[in-house]
Design a protein around this motif. Structure first.
Motif, PDB file in Angstrom:
ATOM      1  N   VAL A  13      20.168 -47.565  62.925  1.00  0.00           N
ATOM      2  CA  VAL A  13      20.259 -48.403  61.452  1.00  0.00           C
ATOM      3  C   VAL A  13      19.705 -49.470  61.413  1.00  0.00           C
ATOM      4  CG1 VAL A  13      21.951 -49.342  60.118  1.00  0.00           C
ATOM      5  CG2 VAL A  13      22.709 -47.028  61.149  1.00  0.00           C
ATOM      6  N   THR A  14      18.638 -49.935  60.247  1.00  0.00           N
ATOM      7  CA  THR A  14      18.031 -51.012  60.392  1.00  0.00           C
ATOM      8  C   THR A  14      18.529 -51.956  59.259  1.00  0.00           C
ATOM      9  OG1 THR A  14      16.047 -49.752  60.756  1.00  0.00           O
ATOM     10  CG2 THR A  14      15.640 -51.839  59.922  1.00  0.00           C
ATOM     11  N   THR A  15      18.480 -53.212  59.644  1.00  0.00           N
ATOM     12  CA  THR A  15      19.064 -54.247  58.618  1.00  0.00           C
ATOM     13  C   THR A  15      17.834 -55.379  58.591  1.00  0.00           C
ATOM     14  OG1 THR A  15      19.936 -55.635  60.256  1.00  0.00           O
ATOM     15  CG2 THR A  15      21.203 -53.990  59.333  1.00  0.00           C
ATOM     16  N   ASP A  16      17.957 -56.313  57.466  1.00  0.00           N
ATOM     17  CA  ASP A  16      17.009 -57.240  57.569  1.00  0.00           C
ATOM     18  C   ASP A  16      17.687 -58.561  58.545  1.00  0.00           C
ATOM     19  OD1 ASP A  16      18.891 -58.717  55.952  1.00  0.00           O
ATOM     20  OD2 ASP A  16      18.237 -58.692  54.229  1.00  0.00           O
ATOM     21  N   SER A  17      16.953 -59.506  58.418  1.00  0.00           N
ATOM     22  CA  SER A  17      17.228 -60.521  59.416  1.00  0.00           C
ATOM     23  C   SER A  17      18.843 -61.216  59.092  1.00  0.00           C
ATOM     24  CB  SER A  17      16.285 -61.677  59.244  1.00  0.00           C
ATOM     25  OG  SER A  17      16.155 -62.242  57.971  1.00  0.00           O
ATOM     26  N   GLU A  18      19.280 -60.999  57.787  1.00  0.00           N
ATOM     27  CA  GLU A  18      20.631 -61.246  57.532  1.00  0.00           C
ATOM     28  C   GLU A  18      21.602 -60.462  57.757  1.00  0.00           C
ATOM     29  OE1 GLU A  18      21.028 -64.148  54.070  1.00  0.00           O
ATOM     30  OE2 GLU A  18      18.877 -63.978  53.829  1.00  0.00           O
ATOM     31  N   GLY A  19      21.301 -59.033  58.178  1.00  0.00           N
ATOM     32  CA  GLY A  19      22.141 -58.170  58.541  1.00  0.00           C
ATOM     33  C   GLY A  19      22.445 -56.873  57.060  1.00  0.00           C
ATOM     34  N   TYR A  20      21.792 -57.321  55.960  1.00  0.00           N
ATOM     35  CA  TYR A  20      21.686 -56.365  55.021  1.00  0.00           C
ATOM     36  C   TYR A  20      21.014 -55.159  55.490  1.00  0.00           C
ATOM     37  CZ  TYR A  20      23.836 -59.967  52.371  1.00  0.00           C
ATOM     38  OH  TYR A  20      24.618 -61.257  51.846  1.00  0.00           O
ATOM     39  N   LEU A  21      21.639 -54.050  55.004  1.00  0.00           N
ATOM     40  CA  LEU A  21      21.117 -52.650  55.227  1.00  0.00           C
ATOM     41  C   LEU A  21      19.655 -52.563  54.522  1.00  0.00           C
ATOM     42  CD1 LEU A  21      23.968 -50.096  54.920  1.00  0.00           C
ATOM     43  CD2 LEU A  21      22.892 -51.175  57.209  1.00  0.00           C
ATOM     44  N   ARG A  22      18.629 -52.252  55.302  1.00  0.00           N
ATOM     45  CA  ARG A  22      17.312 -51.951  54.447  1.00  0.00           C
ATOM     46  C   ARG A  22      17.453 -50.542  53.891  1.00  0.00           C
ATOM     47  NH1 ARG A  22      13.140 -55.737  55.311  1.00  0.00           N
ATOM     48  NH2 ARG A  22      11.938 -54.051  55.188  1.00  0.00           N
ATOM     49  N   ASN A  23      18.552 -49.657  54.124  1.00  0.00           N
ATOM     50  CA  ASN A  23      18.288 -48.480  53.481  1.00  0.00           C
ATOM     51  C   ASN A  23      20.129 -48.230  53.041  1.00  0.00           C
ATOM     52  OD1 ASN A  23      18.706 -45.782  52.298  1.00  0.00           O
ATOM     53  ND2 ASN A  23      17.811 -44.883  54.136  1.00  0.00           N
ATOM     54  N   LEU A  24      20.436 -48.499  51.868  1.00  0.00           N
ATOM     55  CA  LEU A  24      21.739 -48.447  51.578  1.00  0.00           C
ATOM     56  C   LEU A  24      22.456 -46.996  51.980  1.00  0.00           C
ATOM     57  CD1 LEU A  24      21.500 -50.434  47.957  1.00  0.00           C
ATOM     58  CD2 LEU A  24      22.042 -51.340  50.259  1.00  0.00           C
ATOM     59  N   ASP A  25      21.395 -46.033  51.834  1.00  0.00           N
ATOM     60  CA  ASP A  25      22.488 -44.713  52.257  1.00  0.00           C
ATOM     61  C   ASP A  25      22.896 -44.593  53.733  1.00  0.00           C
ATOM     62  OD1 ASP A  25      21.991 -43.741  49.606  1.00  0.00           O
ATOM     63  OD2 ASP A  25      20.184 -43.043  50.057  1.00  0.00           O
ATOM     64  N   ASP A  26      22.202 -45.569  54.595  1.00  0.00           N
ATOM     65  CA  ASP A  26      22.576 -45.577  55.868  1.00  0.00           C
ATOM     66  C   ASP A  26      24.240 -46.066  56.145  1.00  0.00           C
ATOM     67  OD1 ASP A  26      20.370 -44.748  57.052  1.00  0.00           O
ATOM     68  OD2 ASP A  26      19.451 -46.803  57.339  1.00  0.00           O
ATOM     69  N   TRP A  27      24.695 -46.495  54.887  1.00  0.00           N
ATOM     70  CA  TRP A  27      26.223 -47.228  55.245  1.00  0.00           C
ATOM     71  C   TRP A  27      27.145 -45.896  55.559  1.00  0.00           C
ATOM     72  CZ3 TRP A  27      31.225 -46.749  53.461  1.00  0.00           C
ATOM     73  CH2 TRP A  27      31.880 -47.538  53.863  1.00  0.00           C
ATOM     74  N   SER A  28      28.305 -46.267  56.495  1.00  0.00           N
ATOM     75  CA  SER A  28      29.252 -45.556  56.544  1.00  0.00           C
ATOM     76  C   SER A  28      30.180 -46.392  57.298  1.00  0.00           C
ATOM     77  CB  SER A  28      28.921 -44.489  57.711  1.00  0.00           C
ATOM     78  OG  SER A  28      28.619 -45.130  59.042  1.00  0.00           O
ATOM     79  N   GLU A  29      31.506 -45.999  57.360  1.00  0.00           N
ATOM     80  CA  GLU A  29      32.593 -46.897  57.981  1.00  0.00           C
ATOM     81  C   GLU A  29      32.200 -47.394  59.173  1.00  0.00           C
ATOM     82  OE1 GLU A  29      36.665 -45.556  57.240  1.00  0.00           O
ATOM     83  OE2 GLU A  29      36.195 -45.686  55.151  1.00  0.00           O
ATOM     84  N   ALA A  30      31.375 -46.477  60.027  1.00  0.00           N
ATOM     85  CA  ALA A  30      31.286 -46.764  61.230  1.00  0.00           C
ATOM     86  C   ALA A  30      30.296 -47.901  61.363  1.00  0.00           C
ATOM     87  CB  ALA A  30      30.631 -45.609  62.170  1.00  0.00           C
ATOM     88  N   VAL A  31      29.167 -47.918  60.443  1.00  0.00           N
ATOM     89  CA  VAL A  31      28.281 -48.945  60.300  1.00  0.00           C
ATOM     90  C   VAL A  31      29.091 -50.143  60.065  1.00  0.00           C
ATOM     91  CG1 VAL A  31      26.293 -49.849  59.114  1.00  0.00           C
ATOM     92  CG2 VAL A  31      26.270 -47.329  59.809  1.00  0.00           C
ATOM     93  N   ALA A  32      29.699 -50.232  59.281  1.00  0.00           N
ATOM     94  CA  ALA A  32      30.744 -51.384  58.817  1.00  0.00           C
ATOM     95  C   ALA A  32      31.342 -51.839  60.028  1.00  0.00           C
ATOM     96  CB  ALA A  32      31.462 -51.214  57.608  1.00  0.00           C
ATOM     97  N   ARG A  33      32.136 -50.971  60.580  1.00  0.00           N
ATOM     98  CA  ARG A  33      32.741 -51.590  61.969  1.00  0.00           C
ATOM     99  C   ARG A  33      31.789 -52.139  62.760  1.00  0.00           C
ATOM    100  NH1 ARG A  33      35.859 -47.166  60.550  1.00  0.00           N
ATOM    101  NH2 ARG A  33      34.435 -45.744  62.041  1.00  0.00           N
ATOM    102  N   ALA A  34      30.641 -51.699  62.945  1.00  0.00           N
ATOM    103  CA  ALA A  34      29.675 -52.190  63.957  1.00  0.00           C
ATOM    104  C   ALA A  34      29.029 -53.413  63.586  1.00  0.00           C
ATOM    105  CB  ALA A  34      28.415 -51.143  64.377  1.00  0.00           C
TER     106      ALA A  34
END
Length: 114
Positions: A13-34
């Motif tokens: 999963v890739t984010t920008d320097s502030e932690g926002y997802l580069r691809n919104l489709d990458d979101w999952s509850e596991a991503v939020a927990r991480a």
């Protein structure tokens, strides 16, 4: 802009320097927990309720919820004290519900953020 990458459930999963997802489709509850773990935030049921609200609001309206809209909603749901601006910022101490909340909900930065 610097990118960050991390592995969640076997997916990069890739984010920008502030932690926002580069691809919104990458979101999952596991991503939020991480992401929350990386920010030293333990997600409670209240956090998840805000995260789900933010995602639902975005999908229904095509924009992120403004803080005053969140406050009105959560004061109706949780009462004046627990749904207040102060209480929501205590839940999301790193930028409040509009910054940290949106980030953990897999949404974009709100207008005006840099």
């Amino acid at each position: 802009m610097t990118r960050r990458e991390f592995l969640v459930a076997g997916r990069m999963v890739t984010t920008d320097s502030e932690g926002y997802l580069r691809n919104l489709d990458d979101w999952s509850e596991a991503v939020a927990r991480a992401q929350a773990e990386a920010e030293a935030l333990e997600l409670t049921p209240a956090h998840w309720e805000v995260i789900r609200y933010l995602r639902d609001y975005f999908h229904a309206h095509g924009v992120q919820a403004q803080v005053r809209v969140m406050i009105r909603h959560f004061q109706r749901v949780w009462g004046t004290r627990h749904g207040s601006n102060h209480a929501l910022h205590e839940l999301f101490p790193n930028g409040g519900p509009q910054k940290q909340g949106n980030r953990l909900a897999g949404l974009l930065p709100t207008k005006g953020e840099h």
